[in-house]
Scaffold this active site. Structure first.
Site, short mmCIF file in Angstrom:
data_model
loop_
_atom_site.label_atom_id
_atom_site.label_comp_id
_atom_site.label_asym_id
_atom_site.label_seq_id
_atom_site.Cartn_x
_atom_site.Cartn_y
_atom_site.Cartn_z
N GLU A 67 45.15 57.57 53.09
CA GLU A 67 46.51 57.72 52.56
C GLU A 67 47.42 56.63 53.12
OE1 GLU A 67 48.17 61.52 53.41
OE2 GLU A 67 46.75 62.60 52.16
N ASP A 196 40.14 34.05 22.68
CA ASP A 196 39.97 35.24 21.83
C ASP A 196 41.22 35.40 20.97
OD1 ASP A 196 41.90 36.50 23.46
OD2 ASP A 196 40.39 37.42 24.73
N LYS A 219 35.92 36.41 19.77
CA LYS A 219 34.92 36.98 20.67
C LYS A 219 34.84 38.49 20.50
CE LYS A 219 37.17 38.61 24.87
NZ LYS A 219 37.93 38.34 26.06
#
Ligand code: R5P
Length: 340
Positions: A67, A196, A219
């Site tokens: 934590e 892309d 792509k």
């Protein structure tokens, strides 16, 4: 500046978190406070230096179970900017950001802006298959509910990012800064390559600044680290190519694009410019990026340098400092924003 997790000073802290040092009061009533999480202290310091602001002190304590607990000083109704990219380890840096926002709210901040140069989970902006979550939406909601009044991101994966947040989002672009650096490494006949379809707008932005034509690769993605080039749209034969993208993660996208264009006659030793260099190394033998001669990225994430690629890091601290200064003084920032 947050002392990072792991450097816990615990009960024996020797420094008392100080108040927000601010930059005095001028035409705005709130003082300007820069506070940096542990993800990228160097960037936070550079932004503070550019603004002439001493960063506010904070600590992040890590408990044995993992934590985190940040502590910040009194913020006196300040206009607080928390600098924290949520790159790897994405989940730790994200949770630290959320806790910092909450700590600032409870410490009396007047307005909180989360400055997230690289926003993790931004690629999860839709479901690709039934049964998935939409990570970008969950992250955006959580940042807003933690108490952020506003968010600054740099070249997010999609401009639709704005719509998933319930608070105003300023989407700053590093393209002009990177294009200036890229201009030093390209030739008269260079073409700009979008690896892309999602990168076409970005490539057009580079193309318009550098006055170069744009070529597109189509792509498909097979997995997190595997992509396939379906088609190259445009002529690359005998020409140098500069690939541009919002980010490089495993490098699969830029490598596949480089291979496809070199097979179609492009000159090898390509140059790549991408805003975010995660550069997660796949466990392979040999050079990480064959066919690529130079990679330019910004310091939206900390960079360590590398022996097997020529990596050039362009700082966006002045850009972020300018954006913060304009927001603080309520001046327009249209010319800094991502093209939609
Ligand atoms: C994808 O749409 C992004 O714009 C980047 O092209 C992609 O996330 C880069 O990831 P990697 O380097 O793993 O191919």
């Amino acid at each position: 500046m947050c002392d990072g997790p792991g450097r816990r000073q615990g009960a024996g802290w020797t420094r008392t978190p100080g108040p927000c040092p601010g930059k005095g009061r001028s035409d705005v009533t709130m003082s300007l406070c820069i506070l940096s999480g542990s993800a990228h202290g160097r960037l936070g310091r550079s932004i503070g230096n550019a603004l002439g602001v001493e960063p506010s002190v904070c600590y992040v304590e890590r408990f044995p179970d993992g934590e985190l607990r940040p502590t910040v000083g009194p913020l006196h109704d300040g206009d607080v900017y928390i600098v924290q990219p949520t790159g790897p380890p994405v989940n730790d840096h994200l949770v630290e950001l959320l806790l910092l926002i909450d700590a600032c709210r409870r410490a009396g901040a007047g307005r909180i802006t989360a400055v997230i140069p690289y926003l993790g989970y931004a690629r999860q902006d839709r479901r690709d298959a039934a049964g998935q979550s939409i990570g970008a939406h969950v992250v955006a909601r959580t940042i807003a509910t933690s108490g952020a009044d506003r968010v600054i991101v740099v070249d997010p994966h999609t401009s639709a990012m704005e719509t998933v947040f319930d608070v105003p989002v300023e989407m700053i672009t590093a393209v002009p800064v990177l294009a200036r650096a890229l201009g030093e490494h390209i030739a008269e006949s260079t073409v700009i390559l979008a690896p892309d379809l999602g990168a076409v707008k970005l490539a057009e932005h580079y193309g318009s600044i550098l006055e170069k034509p744009v070529v597109i690769v189509r792509k498909t993605r097979r997995s997190g680290s595997e992509v396939r080039v379906e088609e190259v749209i445009g002529d690359v034969d005998g020409r140098p190519v500069a690939i541009v993208d919002d980010m490089i993660s495993t490098g699969a996208t830029i490598q596949a694009a480089a291979k496809a264009v070199v097979e179609r006659g492009a000159l090898p030793d390509l140059v790549v410019a991408a805003t975010h260099g995660l550069l997660i190394r796949p466990p392979i033998e040999g050079p990480a990026f064959p066919l690529i001669g130079r990679i330019l990225v910004t310091d939206s994430l900390p960079q360590r340098g590398s022996s097997d690629i020529t990596l050039e890091v362009v700082s966006i601290a002045p850009l972020l400092a300018d954006a913060i200064d304009r927001l603080h003084h309520r001046r327009p920032m249209d010319d800094l924003l991502t093209r939609r």
